[in-house]
Design an enzyme around this catalytic site. Structure first.
Site, PDB file in Angstrom:
ATOM      1  N   PHE A 173     -25.957  11.625  31.518  1.00  0.00           N
ATOM      2  CA  PHE A 173     -27.373  11.368  31.165  1.00  0.00           C
ATOM      3  C   PHE A 173     -27.516  11.497  29.571  1.00  0.00           C
ATOM      4  O   PHE A 173     -28.069  10.630  28.841  1.00  0.00           O
ATOM      5  CB  PHE A 173     -28.161  12.537  32.025  1.00  0.00           C
ATOM      6  CG  PHE A 173     -29.673  12.904  31.469  1.00  0.00           C
ATOM      7  CD1 PHE A 173     -30.454  11.977  31.202  1.00  0.00           C
ATOM      8  CD2 PHE A 173     -29.944  14.272  31.274  1.00  0.00           C
ATOM      9  CE1 PHE A 173     -31.654  12.371  30.464  1.00  0.00           C
ATOM     10  CE2 PHE A 173     -30.950  14.770  30.739  1.00  0.00           C
ATOM     11  CZ  PHE A 173     -32.027  13.834  30.372  1.00  0.00           C
ATOM     12  N   ILE A 174     -27.396  12.747  29.183  1.00  0.00           N
ATOM     13  CA  ILE A 174     -27.540  12.811  27.650  1.00  0.00           C
ATOM     14  C   ILE A 174     -26.619  11.899  26.858  1.00  0.00           C
ATOM     15  O   ILE A 174     -27.095  11.373  25.854  1.00  0.00           O
ATOM     16  CB  ILE A 174     -27.573  14.507  27.307  1.00  0.00           C
ATOM     17  CG1 ILE A 174     -28.635  15.249  27.855  1.00  0.00           C
ATOM     18  CG2 ILE A 174     -27.887  14.467  25.674  1.00  0.00           C
ATOM     19  CD1 ILE A 174     -28.452  16.691  27.800  1.00  0.00           C
ATOM     20  N   GLY A 183     -20.902  11.856  35.390  1.00  0.00           N
ATOM     21  CA  GLY A 183     -21.429  10.726  34.625  1.00  0.00           C
ATOM     22  C   GLY A 183     -20.983   9.410  35.768  1.00  0.00           C
ATOM     23  O   GLY A 183     -20.398   9.348  36.561  1.00  0.00           O
ATOM     24  N   SER A 187     -24.593  22.821  35.235  1.00  0.00           N
ATOM     25  CA  SER A 187     -25.344  23.476  36.251  1.00  0.00           C
ATOM     26  C   SER A 187     -25.236  24.931  36.577  1.00  0.00           C
ATOM     27  O   SER A 187     -24.047  25.353  36.726  1.00  0.00           O
ATOM     28  CB  SER A 187     -25.297  22.593  37.790  1.00  0.00           C
ATOM     29  OG  SER A 187     -25.921  23.506  38.710  1.00  0.00           O
ATOM     30  N   TYR A 200     -21.832  29.518  34.162  1.00  0.00           N
ATOM     31  CA  TYR A 200     -22.342  28.438  33.453  1.00  0.00           C
ATOM     32  C   TYR A 200     -22.579  29.061  31.882  1.00  0.00           C
ATOM     33  O   TYR A 200     -22.190  28.412  30.848  1.00  0.00           O
ATOM     34  CB  TYR A 200     -23.226  27.492  33.881  1.00  0.00           C
ATOM     35  CG  TYR A 200     -24.090  26.457  32.948  1.00  0.00           C
ATOM     36  CD1 TYR A 200     -23.238  25.327  32.564  1.00  0.00           C
ATOM     37  CD2 TYR A 200     -25.005  26.550  32.397  1.00  0.00           C
ATOM     38  CE1 TYR A 200     -23.838  24.374  31.812  1.00  0.00           C
ATOM     39  CE2 TYR A 200     -25.681  25.860  31.599  1.00  0.00           C
ATOM     40  CZ  TYR A 200     -25.055  24.618  31.265  1.00  0.00           C
ATOM     41  OH  TYR A 200     -25.610  23.689  30.311  1.00  0.00           O
TER      42      TYR A 200
END
Ligand code: UD1
Length: 315
Positions: free
Chosen positions: A12-13, A37, A79, A142
Site C-alpha cells: 500500500f504505502i 503486497g 499488523s 509488532y
C-alpha cells in the site's frame, strides 16, 4: 535523476512511493515477497524494475541494493494483531529482513536508508502529543520489532557511517490499502463495510483516538527525508498530521461521506492496543520542511472514492 530501491514497493504505502518517484523521473527498483503486497498495485506505473524475493535472504538483499543510491524501506508485516498471534513470522519480516537489508546497503555504499518506523513504539506514553525523545513502551511484538528496526538504523549510522533516517508513521490510510483481512487498517475496514452496507466491529468503546495520516503525507515526508541534509542522519522523526480523532467520530464522518446508514457493532477491546495516539510534528517541520499536504476529511473522501471505484457492481 537518482536511483531508489523501494522495499515492499508492491504494498500500500510502498506503491505510492514508487508512483511519486517515477512521477519525478527517478529510476526505481522494487523488492517485494508479495506476502502482503500485490503486483496489481504497480500495474499503472511505467518502468519499474521488480524483484520478487524475501529480504531476510541475504542474496536477495544484496541483489536488491546493487547500484542503488537511496533505499525507502517499507517492507514489513504491518499488523499489531497478526504479530500477537504469530510473533515469529512477523519477527522475520520486520527484524531479520531489516538487518539483512542494512548489511547489504552498508556494503553497497548506499547514500541513505529511510526506514518506516511506527508510532506504536510509544505505547501508552502518559503524555500527548507524542514527541520523538519520549521513552518508548512497545505493547505488542509488532511495536517492539519496529522499534528494534529503528535502533538498528541508528546503530548502523554510528558503527558503520551508513546514513539512515527513521520516519515514525501514525496510522496511514488511503487508496490501495487492502481491506481483505481481519488485520487490515481500520479505515479500510470501516469503508468497505459501509460501502457494502454491513456493520463493522468497533473494538472497545470507540473512544480510542488516532492521528490518522493520509498516505500522500508520509510519501512527502519520506522523500524529503531521503534528500535532506546530513544533519538528519540517525534521527527519528514523526510524520503525521498533529491532530487526532476517536474511532466513534471517524465512523460518523465516514457514514456522512458514504451516505451509508449502518451502525457499528461494539466488541471487546483488542489485545496490544494503544489507547491514544497523537504526534508532535515539529521536528519534521524543522528538519524536513514538512507540513501535512492532505487533511483528514479530504483524505477520507479520496479513499472512499477509490473504494467505490473498485467495487464490483452487484448483479
Ligand atoms: C498500529 C500502529 C501504527 C501501525 C499499525 C500497523 C499504534 C498507535 N499505531 O496501528 O503505527 O502502522 O499498527 O497495523 O499503535 N479497530 C476496530 N475495528 C476494526 C479494526 C480496528 O475498532 O475492525 C480499532 C483497533 O482496535 C484500534 C484502531 O481501530 O484501536 C486502529 O487499529 P488499526 O487500524 O489496526 O491500527 P493500530 O493498531 O492503531
Amino acid at each position: 535523476m537518482a536511483f531508489y530501491l523501494v522495499t515492499g514497493g508492491a504494498g500500500f504505502i510502498g506503491s505510492h512511493m514508487v508512483e511519486a518517484l517515477r512521477g519525478r523521473g527517478h529510476r526505481v527498483r522494487v523488492v517485494d515477497n508479495l506476502v502482503t503486497g500485490h503486483r496489481r498495485n504497480l500495474a499503472h506505473i511505467d518502468e519499474v524494475e521488480f524483484l520478487e524475493g524475501d529480504l531476510a535472504d541475504e542474496a536477495v538483499a544484496r541483489r536488491a541494493v546493487e547500484g542503488v543510491e537511496y533505499v525507502l524501506h517499507q517492507a514489513a508485516i504491518p499488523s499489531v494483531p497478526r504479530s500477537v498471534e504469530d510473533p515469529l513470522t512477523s519477527n522475520r519480516a520486520n527484524i531479520d529482513a531489516t538487518l539483512s537489508l542494512l548489511v547489504a546497503a552498508r556494503d553497497a555504499g548506499v547514500k541513505r536508508v529511510v526506514y518506516a518506523g511506527s508510532s506504536s513504539a510509544y505505547g501508552n506514553a502518559a503524555a500527548l502529543p507524542k514527541q520523538e525523545d519520549m521513552p518508548t513502551g512497545p505493547l505488542s511484538p509488532y511495536a517492539l520489532q519496529k522499534l528494534v528496526g529503528e535502533q538498528y538504523m541508528q546503530m548502523f549510522t554510528e558503527l558503520y557511517g551508513l546514513s539512515t533516517v527513521t520516519i515514525r508513521y501514525f496510522n496511514v490510510f488511503g487508496p490501495r490499502q487492502d481491506p481483505s483481512s481481519a488485520y487490515s487498517g481500520v479505515i479500510s475496514l470501516f469503508i468497505r463495510h459501509l460501502v457494502e452496507g454491513r456493520s463493522p466491529t468497533m473494538h472497545g468503546d470507540g473512544e480510542q483516538t488516532r492521528d490518522f495520516t493520509f498516505v500522500a503525507n508520509v510519501v512527502d515526508g519520506a522523500l524529503r527525508a531521503s534528500q535532506a541534509e546530513t544533519a538528519v542522519s540517525g534521527k527519528v522523526i514523526n510524520v503525521a498530521t498533529g491532530s487526532r480523532i476517536s474511532l466513534n467520530d471517524l465512523f460518523h464522518t465516514l457514514k456522512r461521506i458514504t451516505g451509508a446508514n449502518v451502525e457499528a457493532t461494539y466488541g471487546p477491546p483488542r489485545a496490544g492496543d494503544v489507547r491514544d495516539s497523537l504526534a508532535d510534528i515539529s521536528r519534521a517541520k524543522d528538519l524536513l520542511g514538512y507540513t501535512p499536504l492532505v487533511h483528514l476529511e479530504d483524505g477520507l473522501r479520496q479513499t472512499v472514492a477509490w473504494f467505490a471505484s473498485t467495487q464490483q457492481p452487484t448483479a
